[in-house]
Design an enzyme around this catalytic site. Structure first.
Site, PDB file in Angstrom:
ATOM      1  N   GLY A  25      41.404  29.681   8.191  1.00  0.00           N
ATOM      2  CA  GLY A  25      40.687  30.910   8.515  1.00  0.00           C
ATOM      3  C   GLY A  25      40.068  31.526   7.285  1.00  0.00           C
ATOM      4  CB  ALA A  26      39.244  30.030   4.044  1.00  0.00           C
ATOM      5  CB  THR A  28      35.619  36.047   8.501  1.00  0.00           C
ATOM      6  OG1 THR A  28      36.693  35.671   9.391  1.00  0.00           O
ATOM      7  CG2 THR A  28      34.348  35.340   8.921  1.00  0.00           C
ATOM      8  N   GLY A  29      37.128  37.789   6.592  1.00  0.00           N
ATOM      9  CA  GLY A  29      38.256  38.702   6.525  1.00  0.00           C
ATOM     10  C   GLY A  29      39.314  38.379   5.493  1.00  0.00           C
ATOM     11  N   GLY A  31      41.336  35.837   5.193  1.00  0.00           N
ATOM     12  CA  GLY A  31      41.330  34.475   4.664  1.00  0.00           C
ATOM     13  C   GLY A  31      40.322  34.298   3.549  1.00  0.00           C
ATOM     14  CB  SER A 154      51.125  40.652  13.226  1.00  0.00           C
ATOM     15  OG  SER A 154      50.818  41.963  13.658  1.00  0.00           O
ATOM     16  CE1 TYR A 180      47.845  38.560  16.882  1.00  0.00           C
ATOM     17  CE2 TYR A 180      49.100  40.619  16.886  1.00  0.00           C
ATOM     18  CZ  TYR A 180      48.352  39.663  16.211  1.00  0.00           C
ATOM     19  OH  TYR A 180      48.130  39.800  14.859  1.00  0.00           O
TER      20      TYR A 180
END
Length: 311
Positions: A25-26, A28-29, A31, A154, A180
């Site tokens: 997940g690098a 965006t955001g 990552g 989380s 989630y």
């Protein structure tokens, strides 16, 4: 270290020259910021994403601020296990030695759906995809020992235990918050059992809570979802089952705990724990239960059709 700690503060004085880091997940955001911080410290970073175009854009963004960045990419979809296996093979071909794996990618509060293999979307993507990827990369992580694995969880894990008899919401109505929460509980339990199975190898695994950050991860959230999230958090806090919703962090603050778990000397010989605000913290009891962790490992192997790290 504290709530407001940033990635640059964590990286101060850290030299990652000749180290290889893989970040899912690098693009965006969190990552992207995690990858940038590690690259700024001198690490060669493998940017993992779902498309080559997104990986290339991320590499360009990082290179604009880190002129010395050493970057490569791996393209796969965590919601489609054959691509995960292909992606892992490509990473190992380029990097037979890995020192850091940050399992950052994820989805949140998605509409009801299934992965390519028929798993509930959030559990399949957030847990099972990373379960397979991590196990396939273990030979390189062992070769890079001392090495670290960081699994993003989380505080949302408090909204869902593992639904042992109905993992994919086939018997009961789908609840995006509970789904989630289950996936984030799974991230912690995976860290607990993975670290136990890796005892003595020099590879440690931990879970982290980045905090509340406004990123593309929240693309499925509506105003009503936020209101419901606040209601559930308030109810948990009132019952003593967990804290209420915290303040929002910046992306640099949100990625700090991931980077801290990956590089801090404080975490050199720590494993199987849950971290937040760049410190070891406490998760819900069911998320760190050793028996549940072992059970989830067995269930996960059955679901993905492969056995890893025999007991």
């Amino acid at each position: 270290m504290a709530f407001s700690t940033t990635t640059d503060e964590v990286m101060s004085g850290i030299d990652l020259t000749d180290r290889v880091a893989v970040v899912t997940g690098a693009t965006t955001g969190l990552g992207l910021e995690t990858a940038r911080a590690l690259a700024a410290g001198g690490a060669e970073v493998v940017l993992c994403g779902r498309t080559a175009k997104k990986c290339e854009a991320a590499a360009e963004a990082i290179s604009e601020t880190v002129s010395t960045a050493k970057l490569s990419n791996a393209v796969f979809d965590l919601a489609d296990l054959p691509t995960v296996r292909t992606g892992a093979a490509s990473i190992l071909e380029q990097h037979p030695v890995i020192h850091v794996l940050v399992n950052n990618a994820g989805v949140m509060f998605t509409p009801e759906g299934r992965t390519a293999q028929g798993f509930e979307t959030q559990f399949g993507t957030n847990h099972l995809g990373h379960f397979v990827l991590t196990n396939l990369l273990l030979s390189a992580l062992r070769a890079g020992a001392p090495a670290r694995i960081v699994n993003l969880s989380s505080a949302g894990h408090r909204s869902g235990q593992i639904r042992w008899d109905d993992l994919h919401f086939e018997a009961e109505p789908y609840d995006k918050f509970e789904a989630y929460g289950q996936s984030k509980t799974a991230n912690i339990l995976f860290s607990v059992e993975l670290d136990r199975r890796l005892a003595g190898t020099g590879v440690r695994a931990n879970a982290v809570h980045p905090g509340m950050i406004s990123t593309d991860l929240a693309r499925h959230m509506t105003a009503d979802d936020l209101t419901e999230l606040q209601r559930r958090a308030a109810a948990r806090a009132a019952s003593g089952a967990g804290p209420g919703l915290p303040d929002f962090k910046s992306v640099q603050q949100g990625a700090a705990t991931s980077v801290w778990a990956a590089v801090s000397a404080e975490m050199a010989d720590v494993g199987g724990v849950y971290c937040e605000d760049a410190a070891v913290s406490a998760a819900a009891d069911y998320a760190t239960d050793a028996d549940y962790a072992a059970r989830l490992w067995s269930v996960s192997e059955q679901l993905v059709g492969e056995t890893f790290l025999s007991n």
